[in-house]
Scaffold this motif. Sequence first.
Motif, PDB file in Angstrom:
ATOM      1  N   TYR A 169       0.829  -1.205   0.000  1.00  0.00           N
ATOM      2  CA  TYR A 169       0.000   0.000   0.000  1.00  0.00           C
ATOM      3  C   TYR A 169       0.865   1.256   0.000  1.00  0.00           C
ATOM      4  CZ  TYR A 169      -3.661   3.268   1.402  1.00  0.00           C
ATOM      5  OH  TYR A 169      -4.539   4.323   1.458  1.00  0.00           O
TER       6      TYR A 169
ATOM      7  N   LEU B 219      -8.829  -2.270   6.207  1.00  0.00           N
ATOM      8  CA  LEU B 219      -9.482  -1.065   5.681  1.00  0.00           C
ATOM      9  C   LEU B 219      -8.488   0.071   5.396  1.00  0.00           C
ATOM     10  CD1 LEU B 219     -12.556  -0.640   5.215  1.00  0.00           C
ATOM     11  CD2 LEU B 219     -12.557   0.679   7.310  1.00  0.00           C
ATOM     12  N   PRO B 220      -7.629   0.405   6.361  1.00  0.00           N
ATOM     13  CA  PRO B 220      -6.731   1.545   6.083  1.00  0.00           C
ATOM     14  C   PRO B 220      -5.498   1.202   5.269  1.00  0.00           C
ATOM     15  CG  PRO B 220      -6.564   0.863   8.385  1.00  0.00           C
ATOM     16  CD  PRO B 220      -7.497  -0.088   7.735  1.00  0.00           C
TER      17      PRO B 220
ATOM     18  N   LYS C 113      -6.467  -0.276  -1.090  1.00  0.00           N
ATOM     19  CA  LYS C 113      -7.193   0.702  -1.893  1.00  0.00           C
ATOM     20  C   LYS C 113      -8.677   0.441  -1.753  1.00  0.00           C
ATOM     21  CE  LYS C 113      -6.224   2.260  -6.181  1.00  0.00           C
ATOM     22  NZ  LYS C 113      -5.804   2.156  -7.601  1.00  0.00           N
ATOM     23  N   HIS C 114      -8.997  -0.852  -1.654  1.00  0.00           N
ATOM     24  CA  HIS C 114     -10.385  -1.249  -1.497  1.00  0.00           C
ATOM     25  C   HIS C 114     -10.393  -2.693  -1.027  1.00  0.00           C
ATOM     26  CE1 HIS C 114     -14.560  -0.473  -1.919  1.00  0.00           C
ATOM     27  NE2 HIS C 114     -14.784  -1.422  -2.784  1.00  0.00           N
ATOM     28  N   ASN C 115     -11.469  -3.120  -0.398  1.00  0.00           N
ATOM     29  CA  ASN C 115     -11.562  -4.537  -0.093  1.00  0.00           C
ATOM     30  C   ASN C 115     -13.005  -5.016  -0.155  1.00  0.00           C
ATOM     31  OD1 ASN C 115     -12.617  -3.777   2.406  1.00  0.00           O
ATOM     32  ND2 ASN C 115     -10.673  -4.042   3.467  1.00  0.00           N
TER      33      ASN C 115
ATOM     34  N   LYS D 138     -17.686 -10.433 -10.659  1.00  0.00           N
ATOM     35  CA  LYS D 138     -17.693  -8.970 -10.671  1.00  0.00           C
ATOM     36  C   LYS D 138     -16.647  -8.432  -9.690  1.00  0.00           C
ATOM     37  CE  LYS D 138     -20.967  -5.119 -10.075  1.00  0.00           C
ATOM     38  NZ  LYS D 138     -20.596  -4.540  -8.794  1.00  0.00           N
TER      39      LYS D 138
ATOM     40  N   ILE E 224      -9.034  -2.135  -9.888  1.00  0.00           N
ATOM     41  CA  ILE E 224      -8.670  -1.121  -8.892  1.00  0.00           C
ATOM     42  C   ILE E 224      -7.198  -1.250  -8.507  1.00  0.00           C
ATOM     43  CG2 ILE E 224      -9.089  -0.338  -6.513  1.00  0.00           C
ATOM     44  CD1 ILE E 224     -12.035  -1.168  -6.920  1.00  0.00           C
TER      45      ILE E 224
ATOM     46  N   ARG F 242      -3.255   5.115  -9.362  1.00  0.00           N
ATOM     47  CA  ARG F 242      -2.137   4.817  -8.485  1.00  0.00           C
ATOM     48  C   ARG F 242      -2.351   3.396  -7.960  1.00  0.00           C
ATOM     49  NH1 ARG F 242      -0.625   8.067  -2.955  1.00  0.00           N
ATOM     50  NH2 ARG F 242       1.121   6.766  -2.336  1.00  0.00           N
TER      51      ARG F 242
ATOM     52  N   PRO G  91     -18.515   3.861 -10.895  1.00  0.00           N
ATOM     53  CA  PRO G  91     -18.712   5.315 -10.986  1.00  0.00           C
ATOM     54  C   PRO G  91     -17.876   6.086  -9.963  1.00  0.00           C
ATOM     55  CG  PRO G  91     -20.656   4.214 -10.077  1.00  0.00           C
ATOM     56  CD  PRO G  91     -19.749   3.143 -10.563  1.00  0.00           C
ATOM     57  N   GLY G  92     -17.509   5.429  -8.878  1.00  0.00           N
ATOM     58  CA  GLY G  92     -16.758   6.123  -7.835  1.00  0.00           C
ATOM     59  C   GLY G  92     -15.258   6.039  -7.996  1.00  0.00           C
ATOM     60  N   TYR G  93     -14.794   5.330  -9.016  1.00  0.00           N
ATOM     61  CA  TYR G  93     -13.338   5.245  -9.190  1.00  0.00           C
ATOM     62  C   TYR G  93     -12.959   5.446 -10.649  1.00  0.00           C
ATOM     63  CZ  TYR G  93      -8.510   4.003  -8.754  1.00  0.00           C
ATOM     64  OH  TYR G  93      -7.144   4.062  -8.792  1.00  0.00           O
TER      65      TYR G  93
ATOM     66  N   ASP H  36      -2.338  10.778  -8.374  1.00  0.00           N
ATOM     67  CA  ASP H  36      -3.210  10.799  -7.195  1.00  0.00           C
ATOM     68  C   ASP H  36      -3.414  12.241  -6.744  1.00  0.00           C
ATOM     69  OD1 ASP H  36      -4.477  10.583  -4.817  1.00  0.00           O
ATOM     70  OD2 ASP H  36      -3.034   9.220  -3.879  1.00  0.00           O
TER      71      ASP H  36
ATOM     72  N   ALA I   4      -4.771  13.491  -4.301  1.00  0.00           N
ATOM     73  CA  ALA I   4      -4.592  13.712  -2.868  1.00  0.00           C
ATOM     74  C   ALA I   4      -3.130  13.909  -2.484  1.00  0.00           C
ATOM     75  CB  ALA I   4      -5.189  12.557  -2.074  1.00  0.00           C
TER      76      ALA I   4
END
Lengths: 569, 193
Positions: A89, A122-123, A126-128, A139, A147, A152, A180-182, A303, A305
Motif C-alpha cells: 500500500y 481497511l486503512p 485501496k479497497h476490499n 464482478k 482497482i 495509483r 462510478p466512484g473510481y 493521485d 490527494a
Amino acid sequence: MKKTGAQILCECLVREGVEVIFGYPGGAVLPLYDTLPQYPQLRHVLVRHEQCAAHAADGYARATGRTGVCLATSGPGATNLVTGIANAYLDSSPMVAITGQVATPFIGKDAFQEIDITGITLPITKHNYLVLNAADMSKVVREAFYIAGAGRPGPVLIDIPRDVFQQETEFIYPERVDLPGYKPRLFGHPTQIKKAAELINGAHKPLIIAGRGVIISKAFAELRELAEKAQIPVVTTLLGIGCFPETHVLSFGWLGMHGMVYANKAVQDADVIVAIGMRFDDRATGMVSSFAPKAQIIHIDIDPAEIGKNVRVDVPIVGDVKNVLQVLNEQIIPKEHMEWLSQLEQWREEHPALTVRETECLIPQYVIRQIYEVTHGEAIVVTGVGQNQMWAAQFFFYDKPNSLISSGGLGTMGFELPGAIGAKIGRPEETVWCIAGDGGFQMTIQELATIVQEGLDIKIAIINNGYLGMVRQWQQLFYGRRYVHTRLWGPDFVKIADAYGIAALRVTDKKLVTSAIEKAMEHRGPFLIDFVVEPEECVFPIVPPGAALTQFIEMPQEDRVSSQSQQQR
Amino acid sequence: MKTTKHTLVALVEDKPGVLNRIASLFRRRNFNIESIAVGQSEQSGLSRMTIVVDGDDAKIEQVRKQLDKVVEVIKIMDITDEESVARELALIKVRATPSTRGEIIQIVDIFRANIVDVAVDSLIVEVTGDEDKVDSLIELLRGFGIRELTRTGRIALTRGSAGPLLVEEPKEVKVLRQPLKPPREETESPPDW
C-alpha cells in the motif's frame, strides 16, 4: 454453465493473466486449493509464512509491473498478510490478496480462525471486499484487479467465506468494469501543463525529482526526453531509483536522508522543481518548512490527494506521468544550463559520497560495489531495510527501471528474501541479488525453504555486522552511543544455508570478496554469502531526522581516506 | 492558519461498511469530524452524507481528496461557500414543573419548535434549524434542567434547481398520473428560523 465459487475465482484469475499465486493453505481456503489442480496455468508457490506470500506478490509486482496475487486462509493466515499488504500500500504496488473466511453462518460468531480482515485491512488497502454470494464473485474479482492496477496502484483484498467457494452458480464474466466512484484522471489539464512548460522554459536552475510513479507509468523515455531536451539535472527518490539511468551525465543520484549531498543541495538551490510521480515523503524532504526554499514546484502525480499534501505546490498536474510528459515535452524549448550543471558537478566533486574508501578491513560499501562490478550492474537488487538498503542504493548504480526493489514507505525488515522470490519468479531470466542485513534476514529466514522447493536461482548477500545497524547508528549519533538492545547474536548462516541445501560461503577478508561473488554467479542455483563486515560502520551522508536537507552529516574526515584510483563511476 | 467549519456533501454507494470506511479514514488521517449525517438520497442505491469538519483550507482540501479516493464515494463537494440550506434536528428532554411549563412552552413557540411529548415532570422539545438556532434553544432550556439531548448533525442541500452533485439525468421519467399541485410561491429564501 454452473461453476463453484472457487472455479469462478480461478476462471477470473486466468482471465486476468495471473500466472502465479503466492499462498499458504488452511481450512477456510481448502475448497479453493481443492480446485487449483483444475487450473494448471495458475502456478502456486508455497511460502513458509503468509507475510512472505504478500511480500513475494509485491516483489513480483515491482519486478514485472503486473498485479501480484497472494492467498491465505482465514484468521491468522489473513492477519499474517497484513504487513505485506501495508508494505504494498505504501509503495503503490498492485496486489490482489485473497483470504478465506469462515463459512457465512459463522460470521460474527467468533468462530474458529475467524477474524474481520476487511475491517483490519481497511486503512491499508485501496479497497476490499467480502464476497457473500458466489454470484458476485466474477464482478468482485474483475473490479479488484482493475482497482489494484488502475491509477495509483495498490493492494485490494478479497475475503471469501468457505461456503461461498463451494456455492454453485452460473458463471458470467463481466465484460467491463463499471465503477462510478473510481475513475482515475489520466490526462493532465492543458492549462496547467502550459504553465509548467512556461516555468521550465524560464528556469535558470531547474531540477527534476523523479519518483516511482515514473516507473509505474513506464515513462522512462519521456523523462529522458524532458531532461535531455532542456538539460535538466535529474535526482530521484529512493523508490524512483532506476527510472533514469544513474550513469547518465544528467543523473545526480537520489535525495533525502541518506541521499547524495549534491542531490540535496540541488533541491535546496533549484529555482524550478519538476516533481514527477513522487509524494514528498518526509525521508525525502527533511524538514518540510525548509524544503526547496527557492523553488517553484510543479507536481505531476496521478493521485490528486498527493498534491499539496506535504509541500506547497505552484503548478499541480493530475494525470498519468507518461501522458503528461508527452504533452509537456512538446512545449519545452531546448536549453542548456551550463552554469547550473557545472555548479552541480562541483558539488559532486566536493562531496564524493559514492567513493568506496580504502580500508584494510571489510566494509559493506565495498561488498556492494563489488557486486556491482562483478554483475556489471546487470541484476535486480532486492534489499532489506536499514543500512544494507542504503548502501545497496548508494554503491550500486541502477540503469534500468525496476532493478532496485526495496521497501520504502513502510520500511519492512524481512522484505528482502520473499521480495527476491517474487522478483525472480516474475523475471526468471534476470540475476537476482538479495541484499540482506543480519537482522532482517532472520525475520524471514524460513523462506530459504521456499527458494529450494521452487528451485529459484537467487543470490543472497548478508551484510552481517552483528547489529541492528541503522538503529545502532542512530544510537551512536543521536543517543550518546548507548547501544540498547541492538547487539544481535546471529546463527552460523553458512550452516543454516547448508541445512536448507543451499551453497554458502563466509567472507571475512576483503581480498576474498570478489572471488566469492564470482563463485556465487558461476554457481547454478541459489547461493548465500555471509559477509562479516565492520560492525560499527555508518551510512553517510545523513540528514538527521527533522533537519533540513542542507544540515547533512558527512563521513568524519579521518575516515575519509579516498584513493585516486577509485573512480566514482 | 485559520480554521473554519466546512460542510462536505458526499454521494456514496449504499453498501455495508461505507460509513465505516469514511469514519476510519477520518481517524487515520487525523481529521476531526464535527458531525456526520447519512441517509437515503434521491437515487436508489445511493446515500447522501453531510459531513461537518473543522480545519484550515489545506486540511479540508486533503479531506475532500482523500474521501474522493474511496471507491464507494461517487462524488464529494465542499459546499461551504455555496448557496445552501443546512438544517439540524434536536430532541431535548427538559425538566418541567407545573410552574415552569408555561415559560418553556413560550420559548418553544418563539423558536417555532414543537413539543412532541409531555410527561408529569418533563417535556420533549423537537427543534429544527441551523446550528445557531439549536444551540440558542438548548442554552435557554438549560436553565430548566436538560435531562436528555440528541442532535442529528447537519444535513445540507445546495439551493437552486439542480444540485451540483447530480450524477446523471434519470433515463426514464415517470409520468405522474395525479395532477401536480401548483408549485408553492417561493418568494424569498425561507428564513433560517
